[in-house]
Structure formats: structure tokens, C-alpha cells
Write an enzyme that holds these catalytic residues in place. Structure first.
Site, PDB file in Angstrom:
ATOM      1  N   LYS A 188       0.727  -1.294  -0.021  1.00  0.00           N
ATOM      2  CA  LYS A 188      -0.233   0.207   0.095  1.00  0.00           C
ATOM      3  C   LYS A 188       0.775   1.265   0.005  1.00  0.00           C
ATOM      4  O   LYS A 188       0.563   2.391  -0.673  1.00  0.00           O
ATOM      5  CB  LYS A 188      -1.003   0.187   1.124  1.00  0.00           C
ATOM      6  CG  LYS A 188      -2.020  -1.022   1.404  1.00  0.00           C
ATOM      7  CD  LYS A 188      -2.941  -0.930   2.489  1.00  0.00           C
ATOM      8  CE  LYS A 188      -2.313  -0.837   3.854  1.00  0.00           C
ATOM      9  NZ  LYS A 188      -1.695  -2.165   4.119  1.00  0.00           N
ATOM     10  N   ARG A 222      11.327  -5.831   4.451  1.00  0.00           N
ATOM     11  CA  ARG A 222      11.028  -4.459   4.241  1.00  0.00           C
ATOM     12  C   ARG A 222      11.647  -3.389   4.995  1.00  0.00           C
ATOM     13  O   ARG A 222      12.005  -3.711   6.102  1.00  0.00           O
ATOM     14  CB  ARG A 222       9.447  -4.443   4.981  1.00  0.00           C
ATOM     15  CG  ARG A 222       8.740  -2.868   4.545  1.00  0.00           C
ATOM     16  CD  ARG A 222       7.349  -3.141   4.444  1.00  0.00           C
ATOM     17  NE  ARG A 222       6.779  -3.121   5.896  1.00  0.00           N
ATOM     18  CZ  ARG A 222       5.370  -2.920   5.787  1.00  0.00           C
ATOM     19  NH1 ARG A 222       4.602  -2.664   4.921  1.00  0.00           N
ATOM     20  NH2 ARG A 222       5.154  -2.735   7.271  1.00  0.00           N
ATOM     21  N   ARG A 273      -9.405   1.454   8.870  1.00  0.00           N
ATOM     22  CA  ARG A 273      -9.110   0.047   9.237  1.00  0.00           C
ATOM     23  C   ARG A 273     -10.155  -0.678  10.260  1.00  0.00           C
ATOM     24  O   ARG A 273      -9.783  -2.106  10.284  1.00  0.00           O
ATOM     25  CB  ARG A 273      -7.858  -0.044  10.001  1.00  0.00           C
ATOM     26  CG  ARG A 273      -6.425  -0.616   9.261  1.00  0.00           C
ATOM     27  CD  ARG A 273      -5.267  -0.380  10.167  1.00  0.00           C
ATOM     28  NE  ARG A 273      -4.142  -1.142   9.896  1.00  0.00           N
ATOM     29  CZ  ARG A 273      -3.145  -0.616   9.221  1.00  0.00           C
ATOM     30  NH1 ARG A 273      -2.910   0.652   8.808  1.00  0.00           N
ATOM     31  NH2 ARG A 273      -1.814  -1.128   9.131  1.00  0.00           N
ATOM     32  N   ARG A 322      -0.611  -9.052  13.479  1.00  0.00           N
ATOM     33  CA  ARG A 322      -1.097  -7.990  12.643  1.00  0.00           C
ATOM     34  C   ARG A 322      -1.951  -8.656  11.347  1.00  0.00           C
ATOM     35  O   ARG A 322      -2.860  -7.981  10.978  1.00  0.00           O
ATOM     36  CB  ARG A 322       0.080  -7.311  11.753  1.00  0.00           C
ATOM     37  CG  ARG A 322       0.704  -6.139  12.993  1.00  0.00           C
ATOM     38  CD  ARG A 322       2.014  -5.769  12.392  1.00  0.00           C
ATOM     39  NE  ARG A 322       2.089  -5.040  11.333  1.00  0.00           N
ATOM     40  CZ  ARG A 322       2.792  -4.815  10.234  1.00  0.00           C
ATOM     41  NH1 ARG A 322       4.173  -5.375  10.658  1.00  0.00           N
ATOM     42  NH2 ARG A 322       2.750  -4.160   9.283  1.00  0.00           N
ATOM     43  N   ARG A 348      11.239  -1.746  10.693  1.00  0.00           N
ATOM     44  CA  ARG A 348      10.200  -1.629  12.003  1.00  0.00           C
ATOM     45  C   ARG A 348       9.936  -2.560  12.982  1.00  0.00           C
ATOM     46  O   ARG A 348      10.141  -3.794  12.610  1.00  0.00           O
ATOM     47  CB  ARG A 348       8.706  -1.475  11.162  1.00  0.00           C
ATOM     48  CG  ARG A 348       8.695  -0.109  10.319  1.00  0.00           C
ATOM     49  CD  ARG A 348       7.431  -0.358   9.496  1.00  0.00           C
ATOM     50  NE  ARG A 348       6.178  -0.744   9.973  1.00  0.00           N
ATOM     51  CZ  ARG A 348       5.230  -0.685   9.717  1.00  0.00           C
ATOM     52  NH1 ARG A 348       4.742  -0.168   8.309  1.00  0.00           N
ATOM     53  NH2 ARG A 348       3.932  -1.047  10.164  1.00  0.00           N
TER      54      ARG A 348
HETATM   55  P1  AMP Z   1       1.055   0.422   8.981  1.00  0.00           P
HETATM   56  O1  AMP Z   1       2.103   1.479   8.774  1.00  0.00           O
HETATM   57  O2  AMP Z   1      -0.205   1.142   8.135  1.00  0.00           O
HETATM   58  O3  AMP Z   1       1.223  -0.932   9.040  1.00  0.00           O
HETATM   59  O4  AMP Z   1       0.492   0.752  10.580  1.00  0.00           O
HETATM   60  C1  AMP Z   1       1.243   0.416  11.630  1.00  0.00           C
HETATM   61  C2  AMP Z   1       0.347   0.312  12.858  1.00  0.00           C
HETATM   62  O5  AMP Z   1      -0.184   1.527  12.977  1.00  0.00           O
HETATM   63  C3  AMP Z   1      -0.768  -0.674  12.909  1.00  0.00           C
HETATM   64  O6  AMP Z   1      -0.235  -1.931  13.289  1.00  0.00           O
HETATM   65  C4  AMP Z   1      -1.525  -0.112  14.046  1.00  0.00           C
HETATM   66  O7  AMP Z   1      -0.996  -0.501  14.999  1.00  0.00           O
HETATM   67  C5  AMP Z   1      -1.411   1.363  13.625  1.00  0.00           C
HETATM   68  N1  AMP Z   1      -2.176   1.923  12.883  1.00  0.00           N
HETATM   69  C6  AMP Z   1      -2.190   2.187  11.534  1.00  0.00           C
HETATM   70  N2  AMP Z   1      -3.130   2.728  10.866  1.00  0.00           N
HETATM   71  C7  AMP Z   1      -4.216   2.584  11.725  1.00  0.00           C
HETATM   72  C8  AMP Z   1      -5.634   2.617  11.889  1.00  0.00           C
HETATM   73  N3  AMP Z   1      -6.364   3.201  10.639  1.00  0.00           N
HETATM   74  N4  AMP Z   1      -6.225   2.396  12.995  1.00  0.00           N
HETATM   75  C9  AMP Z   1      -5.818   1.755  13.923  1.00  0.00           C
HETATM   76  N5  AMP Z   1      -4.478   1.534  14.196  1.00  0.00           N
HETATM   77  C10 AMP Z   1      -3.524   1.948  13.051  1.00  0.00           C
END
Ligand code: AMP
Length: 215
Positions: free
Chosen positions: A13, A123, A88, A167, A156
Site C-alpha cells: 500500500k 521491508r 481499518r 497483524r 520496523r
Molecule cells: P501500518 O504502517 O499501516 O502498517 O500501521 C502500523 C500500525 O499503526 C498498525 O499495526 C496499527 O497499530 C497502527 N495503525 C495504523 N493505521 C491505523 C488505523 N487506521 N487504525 C488503528 N491503528 C492503526
């Protein structure tokens, strides 16, 4: 255009949001990146979010919605935006529909779980600008720093096997139901994202162009 990118962690994404941002000249907004920045800056929101991210769980809806509202009120969002990682949960999607945060189109990038585990462990992310790379499939030019801003590349802390599995579980349980939600609204377009990066990029650009033309 107000676009949402949906798909499991590791689907690409972030990479595709950056390609689309270039193509449509609108900002790509990653809630994950906003939250990680808040954590590294030790803001009050960052302190709340840290424990959830560490465990691979979602940050509470009201916290994330507030961050998104603040970001979307900025000037560069007035001609549209690409949301990477938001909404999400069904609650977040419902809040978007009830408030001024609009969505025209939702692009779902589908990738099987087995492929995601391999992708997430290779990644790397730029600590400064959030640009996404992969050690094998999308390396930076010198293999060490970000091509865009020269920032430091980091793995990360939630890209480790135990957290990755959590996740994925969270994605299937809390985020995947959004596919049905947006299908009912006639906004969902899906593509298969397990091919190589160039092929996935082409499919994403074609799908958005085609669906966008009907808006
Ligand atoms: P990402 O970088 O999109 O994989 O997001 C990393 C982490 O950020 C996720 O595993 C969640 O803990 C938090 N996070 C990101 N976006 C959201 C969202 N829309 N709602 C809740 N938690 C989020």
C-alpha cells in the site's frame, strides 16, 4: 480524487500510494507513519499508541480519527488525497461517512498471507519521510539510505515474525470486513498484488484510472 488503499500489511500500500500520489499530484497519507512519528516525538498520542503498535494491535479508533482529521484539514488535501492504512475498522469507516472525510474510491490490494510474511521481513522504511523499500524487491540505490531524502533506513519493530502474525490476524478480523462495506457502496475495486512490483504498479494505475473515470 479521494482514494482509500485497503489490503493486508505488506501488500504494498505504501509503495503504491507513493506512485499514485505522483500520478495524481495529491498527498499520500499513511496513518502508520503519522503514528510512528508521534511515537518517536514522544507526543501524548504517541505514548498512547506505542503499546498497541508493539503488540501488532490497532490503535483506538478515536485517537486515529483525530489524527486523520487534523492531517486532512491541511491545505495540500483540498484537491484530494490517498489514504494508506485508514480506515481499518468498520467504526472508522462509519465515522468517515458521517463526517466530512470523504471517500470516492477504495482500491483493495489482495495478497495471500504466506507471501506477506516473506515481504514484511525484508521491508525497510525511511525514518525521516516514511518511504517504503524492500531489501530484495525494491532496494534503494546505495542499499543504505533513502533515495528521496537521504534519511536512515530502518526495519520496523512490528515487522518481526510474532508481531507480523498478530497483524495479519487483526487484518482478517477487523479490516477485511471493510471490503463488503465498500462493495455495498459500489466503491470497491480489487487487484491481485502478488506479482512483481512493476506488474502490480501497472495494475494499480490501470484500476484507479478506470474506476476514477466513472466518478
Ligand atoms: P501500518 O504502517 O499501516 O502498517 O500501521 C502500523 C500500525 O499503526 C498498525 O499495526 C496499527 O497499530 C497502527 N495503525 C495504523 N493505521 C491505523 C488505523 N487506521 N487504525 C488503528 N491503528 C492503526
Amino acid at each position: 480524487m479521494k482514494l482509500v488503499l485497503l489490503g493486508p500489511p505488506g501488500a504494498g500500500k505504501g509503495t503504491q500510494a507513493a506512485n499514485l500520489a505522483k500520478e495524481y499530484k495529491i498527498p499520500a497519507i499513511s496513518t502508520g507513519h503519522i503514528i510512528r512519528t508521534a511515537i518517536s516525538e514522544k507526543t501524548p498520542v504517541g505514548k498512547i499508541a506505542e503499546e498497541f503498535i508493539k503488540r501488532g494491535e490497532l490503535v483506538p479508533d478515536d485517537t486515529v480519527v483525530e489524527l486523520v482529521k487534523v492531517r486532512l484539514a491541511e491545505d495540500d488535501c483540498k484537491n484530494g488525497y490517498i489514504l494508506d492504512g485508514f480506515p481499518r475498522t468498520l467504526a472508522q469507516a462509519e465515522i468517515m461517512d458521517e463526517t466530512s472525510i470523504g471517500v470516492d474510491l477504495v482500491l483493495d490490494i489482495d495478497v495471500p498471507d504466506e507471501k506477506l510474511v516473506e515481504r514484511l521481513s525484508g521491508r525497510r522504511e525511511c525514518k525521516k519521510c516514511g518511504a517504503a523499500y524492500h531489501v530484495l524487491y525494491n532496494p534503494t540505490k546505495n542499499g543504505e539510505t533513502c533515495d528521496k531524502c537521504g534519511g536512515e533506513l530502518v526495519m520496523r519493530s512490528d515487522d518481526v515474525p510474532e508481531v507480523i502474525l498478530k497483524r495479519l490476524e487483526v487484518y482478517h478480523k477487523q479490516t477485511e470486513p471493510l471490503k463488503e462495506y465498500y462493495t455495498k457502496q459500489g466503491k470497491l475495486t480489487s487487484i491481485q498484488g502478488q506479482k512483481d512490483l512493476a506488474e502490480t504498479t501497472r495494475m494499480v494505475l490501470d484500476a484507479v484510472k478506470e474506476a476514477g473515470a466513472k466518478l
